[in-house]
Scaffold this motif. Structure first.
Motif, PDB file in Angstrom:
ATOM      1  N   THR A 195       0.803  -1.240   0.000  1.00 47.58           N
ATOM      2  CA  THR A 195       0.000   0.000   0.000  1.00 47.58           C
ATOM      3  C   THR A 195       0.829   1.282   0.000  1.00 47.58           C
ATOM      4  O   THR A 195       0.282   2.362  -0.163  1.00 47.58           O
ATOM      5  CB  THR A 195      -0.968   0.036   1.202  1.00 47.58           C
ATOM      6  OG1 THR A 195      -0.208   0.188   2.422  1.00 47.58           O
ATOM      7  CG2 THR A 195      -1.810  -1.224   1.270  1.00 47.58           C
ATOM      8  N   LEU A 196       2.151   1.154   0.202  1.00 50.07           N
ATOM      9  CA  LEU A 196       2.989   2.353   0.262  1.00 50.07           C
ATOM     10  C   LEU A 196       4.104   2.335  -0.790  1.00 50.07           C
ATOM     11  O   LEU A 196       4.160   3.205  -1.659  1.00 50.07           O
ATOM     12  CB  LEU A 196       3.578   2.508   1.671  1.00 50.07           C
ATOM     13  CG  LEU A 196       4.258   3.831   2.002  1.00 50.07           C
ATOM     14  CD1 LEU A 196       3.286   4.998   1.884  1.00 50.07           C
ATOM     15  CD2 LEU A 196       4.854   3.786   3.405  1.00 50.07           C
ATOM     16  N   PHE A 238       4.809   3.044  -8.649  1.00 52.46           N
ATOM     17  CA  PHE A 238       3.900   3.258  -9.779  1.00 52.46           C
ATOM     18  C   PHE A 238       3.733   4.745 -10.082  1.00 52.46           C
ATOM     19  O   PHE A 238       3.616   5.145 -11.236  1.00 52.46           O
ATOM     20  CB  PHE A 238       2.527   2.626  -9.497  1.00 52.46           C
ATOM     21  CG  PHE A 238       2.483   1.144  -9.715  1.00 52.46           C
ATOM     22  CD1 PHE A 238       2.865   0.592 -10.929  1.00 52.46           C
ATOM     23  CD2 PHE A 238       2.056   0.292  -8.703  1.00 52.46           C
ATOM     24  CE1 PHE A 238       2.817  -0.777 -11.144  1.00 52.46           C
ATOM     25  CE2 PHE A 238       2.014  -1.083  -8.898  1.00 52.46           C
ATOM     26  CZ  PHE A 238       2.393  -1.621 -10.120  1.00 52.46           C
ATOM     27  N   PHE A 239       3.715   5.568  -9.018  1.00 52.87           N
ATOM     28  CA  PHE A 239       3.575   7.013  -9.203  1.00 52.87           C
ATOM     29  C   PHE A 239       4.716   7.564 -10.060  1.00 52.87           C
ATOM     30  O   PHE A 239       4.483   8.307 -11.022  1.00 52.87           O
ATOM     31  CB  PHE A 239       3.544   7.717  -7.845  1.00 52.87           C
ATOM     32  CG  PHE A 239       3.796   9.199  -7.932  1.00 52.87           C
ATOM     33  CD1 PHE A 239       2.814  10.061  -8.401  1.00 52.87           C
ATOM     34  CD2 PHE A 239       5.026   9.741  -7.568  1.00 52.87           C
ATOM     35  CE1 PHE A 239       3.043  11.428  -8.503  1.00 52.87           C
ATOM     36  CE2 PHE A 239       5.260  11.101  -7.658  1.00 52.87           C
ATOM     37  CZ  PHE A 239       4.272  11.950  -8.124  1.00 52.87           C
ATOM     38  N   ARG A 278       4.397   9.136 -13.752  1.00 58.27           N
ATOM     39  CA  ARG A 278       4.840  10.511 -13.988  1.00 58.27           C
ATOM     40  C   ARG A 278       5.884  10.552 -15.105  1.00 58.27           C
ATOM     41  O   ARG A 278       5.905  11.489 -15.904  1.00 58.27           O
ATOM     42  CB  ARG A 278       5.393  11.130 -12.713  1.00 58.27           C
ATOM     43  CG  ARG A 278       5.545  12.650 -12.823  1.00 58.27           C
ATOM     44  CD  ARG A 278       5.868  13.303 -11.512  1.00 58.27           C
ATOM     45  NE  ARG A 278       7.237  13.028 -11.086  1.00 58.27           N
ATOM     46  CZ  ARG A 278       7.851  13.680 -10.092  1.00 58.27           C
ATOM     47  NH1 ARG A 278       7.175  14.606  -9.406  1.00 58.27           N
ATOM     48  NH2 ARG A 278       9.071  13.385  -9.754  1.00 58.27           N
ATOM     49  N   THR A 279       6.737   9.538 -15.155  1.00 51.67           N
ATOM     50  CA  THR A 279       7.743   9.454 -16.212  1.00 51.67           C
ATOM     51  C   THR A 279       7.094   9.398 -17.581  1.00 51.67           C
ATOM     52  O   THR A 279       7.573  10.014 -18.541  1.00 51.67           O
ATOM     53  CB  THR A 279       8.636   8.204 -16.010  1.00 51.67           C
ATOM     54  OG1 THR A 279       9.300   8.318 -14.758  1.00 51.67           O
ATOM     55  CG2 THR A 279       9.667   8.087 -17.125  1.00 51.67           C
ATOM     56  N   PHE A 280       5.966   8.684 -17.667  1.00 55.35           N
ATOM     57  CA  PHE A 280       5.264   8.535 -18.943  1.00 55.35           C
ATOM     58  C   PHE A 280       4.209   9.627 -19.161  1.00 55.35           C
ATOM     59  O   PHE A 280       3.449   9.574 -20.121  1.00 55.35           O
ATOM     60  CB  PHE A 280       4.610   7.157 -19.041  1.00 55.35           C
ATOM     61  CG  PHE A 280       5.600   6.046 -19.267  1.00 55.35           C
ATOM     62  CD1 PHE A 280       6.132   5.818 -20.523  1.00 55.35           C
ATOM     63  CD2 PHE A 280       6.022   5.258 -18.204  1.00 55.35           C
ATOM     64  CE1 PHE A 280       7.050   4.790 -20.733  1.00 55.35           C
ATOM     65  CE2 PHE A 280       6.948   4.239 -18.399  1.00 55.35           C
ATOM     66  CZ  PHE A 280       7.464   4.006 -19.676  1.00 55.35           C
ATOM     67  N   GLY A 281       4.166  10.603 -18.251  1.00 59.38           N
ATOM     68  CA  GLY A 281       3.266  11.738 -18.424  1.00 59.38           C
ATOM     69  C   GLY A 281       1.807  11.436 -18.160  1.00 59.38           C
ATOM     70  O   GLY A 281       0.930  12.187 -18.590  1.00 59.38           O
ATOM     71  N   ARG A 292      -6.626  10.573 -12.506  1.00 59.22           N
ATOM     72  CA  ARG A 292      -7.033   9.792 -11.339  1.00 59.22           C
ATOM     73  C   ARG A 292      -7.393   8.345 -11.681  1.00 59.22           C
ATOM     74  O   ARG A 292      -7.400   7.484 -10.807  1.00 59.22           O
ATOM     75  CB  ARG A 292      -8.242  10.450 -10.660  1.00 59.22           C
ATOM     76  CG  ARG A 292      -7.891  11.761 -10.015  1.00 59.22           C
ATOM     77  CD  ARG A 292      -9.109  12.509  -9.515  1.00 59.22           C
ATOM     78  NE  ARG A 292      -8.650  13.520  -8.570  1.00 59.22           N
ATOM     79  CZ  ARG A 292      -9.002  13.574  -7.292  1.00 59.22           C
ATOM     80  NH1 ARG A 292      -9.837  12.709  -6.804  1.00 59.22           N
ATOM     81  NH2 ARG A 292      -8.515  14.507  -6.509  1.00 59.22           N
ATOM     82  N   ARG A 293      -7.699   8.077 -12.930  1.00 57.09           N
ATOM     83  CA  ARG A 293      -8.228   6.760 -13.289  1.00 57.09           C
ATOM     84  C   ARG A 293      -7.239   5.628 -13.039  1.00 57.09           C
ATOM     85  O   ARG A 293      -7.569   4.642 -12.376  1.00 57.09           O
ATOM     86  CB  ARG A 293      -8.668   6.770 -14.760  1.00 57.09           C
ATOM     87  CG  ARG A 293      -9.912   7.624 -14.982  1.00 57.09           C
ATOM     88  CD  ARG A 293     -10.241   7.791 -16.441  1.00 57.09           C
ATOM     89  NE  ARG A 293     -11.381   8.702 -16.600  1.00 57.09           N
ATOM     90  CZ  ARG A 293     -11.721   9.277 -17.737  1.00 57.09           C
ATOM     91  NH1 ARG A 293     -11.008   9.052 -18.826  1.00 57.09           N
ATOM     92  NH2 ARG A 293     -12.770  10.085 -17.795  1.00 57.09           N
ATOM     93  N   ILE A 294      -6.035   5.752 -13.553  1.00 54.46           N
ATOM     94  CA  ILE A 294      -5.048   4.683 -13.389  1.00 54.46           C
ATOM     95  C   ILE A 294      -4.657   4.495 -11.918  1.00 54.46           C
ATOM     96  O   ILE A 294      -4.646   3.359 -11.424  1.00 54.46           O
ATOM     97  CB  ILE A 294      -3.806   4.938 -14.272  1.00 54.46           C
ATOM     98  CG1 ILE A 294      -4.196   4.893 -15.760  1.00 54.46           C
ATOM     99  CG2 ILE A 294      -2.726   3.903 -13.984  1.00 54.46           C
ATOM    100  CD1 ILE A 294      -3.055   5.211 -16.708  1.00 54.46           C
ATOM    101  N   PRO A 295      -4.348   5.579 -11.169  1.00 59.08           N
ATOM    102  CA  PRO A 295      -4.018   5.385  -9.746  1.00 59.08           C
ATOM    103  C   PRO A 295      -5.143   4.731  -8.941  1.00 59.08           C
ATOM    104  O   PRO A 295      -4.878   3.893  -8.072  1.00 59.08           O
ATOM    105  CB  PRO A 295      -3.745   6.811  -9.257  1.00 59.08           C
ATOM    106  CG  PRO A 295      -3.255   7.527 -10.470  1.00 59.08           C
ATOM    107  CD  PRO A 295      -4.090   6.968 -11.587  1.00 59.08           C
TER     108      PRO A 295
END
Length: 201
Positions: free
Chosen positions: A49-50, A56-57, A61-64, A77-80
């Motif tokens: 959970t952490l 993944f974040f 972010r790397t892939f925009g 918000r969808r993917i997260p």
């Protein structure tokens, strides 16, 4: 005060809620585990959970796909949210099962339901405050633990009710949400937890 309020958005960021829920579960519930079992429990929670969400974040972010940890844009918000649902599902089916940790199981199940509601809402242009989902769900969980174990935690509950207000205020000060979005998040957080109290109280 406006300079201090944003701090509460980071201290009570949704990514910390599963770990905080586990901490209060250990402190307030009548469970008896060995030290290695406690260690394994917390390691599982921290990794799934952490640490994995943080990894993944940075990947997203790397892939925009997202811009920052606050996920202000609806499309970000969808993917997260999907990842959160998937990771919690893995957790409650492989580790925090209803047979081994029934109370914690239902807390995480409530988190899945809340995230699913927030995810569906995105397709109706409804942006629920994930911060409010997290802090309100944790507050109900603590109240439930207090009732179940007949513990007087009035000061702790009062503190978290107050934190609900401060987190909401911080989101407003940061212009991250409207009052409506905060209310939707609050309801998304408390209603699944209240409904699931029936199964473990």
């Amino acid at each position: 005060m406006k300079k201090i309020l944003p701090l509460f958005s980071y201290v009570f960021h949704p990514i910390f809620i599963p770990l905080l829920g586990t901490v209060f579960y250990v402190l307030l519930d009548t469970i008896f585990l060995t030290k290695p079992q406690y260690l394994i429990l917390f390691l599982q929670i921290i990794i799934i959970t952490l640490l994995l969400p943080i990894a993944f974040f940075y990947l997203l972010r790397t892939f925009g796909k997202i811009d920052n940890i606050m996920l202000a844009d609806i499309s970000h918000r969808r993917i997260p949210l999907l990842l959160h649902i998937m990771l919690l599902t893995v957790l409650i089916t492989k580790s925090i099962t209803v047979e081994r940790f029934p109370v914690l199981f239902f807390f995480f199940l409530g988190g899945i339901i809340s995230a699913a509601i927030a995810f569906i809402g995105l397709y109706f242009k409804s942006k629920a405050s994930i911060h409010m989902i997290g802090i309100s769900a944790l507050t109900v969980f603590i109240i439930g633990l207090s009732i179940k174990n007949e513990i007087n935690t009035i000061n702790l509950v009062t503190f978290f009710v107050f934190m609900n207000g401060l987190v909401a205020s911080s989101r407003l000060v940061m212009k991250a949400h409207t009052n409506k979005e905060l209310l939707i998040g609050f309801l998304c957080g408390i209603l699944p937890q209240l409904g699931l109290l029936y199964f473990w109280l």
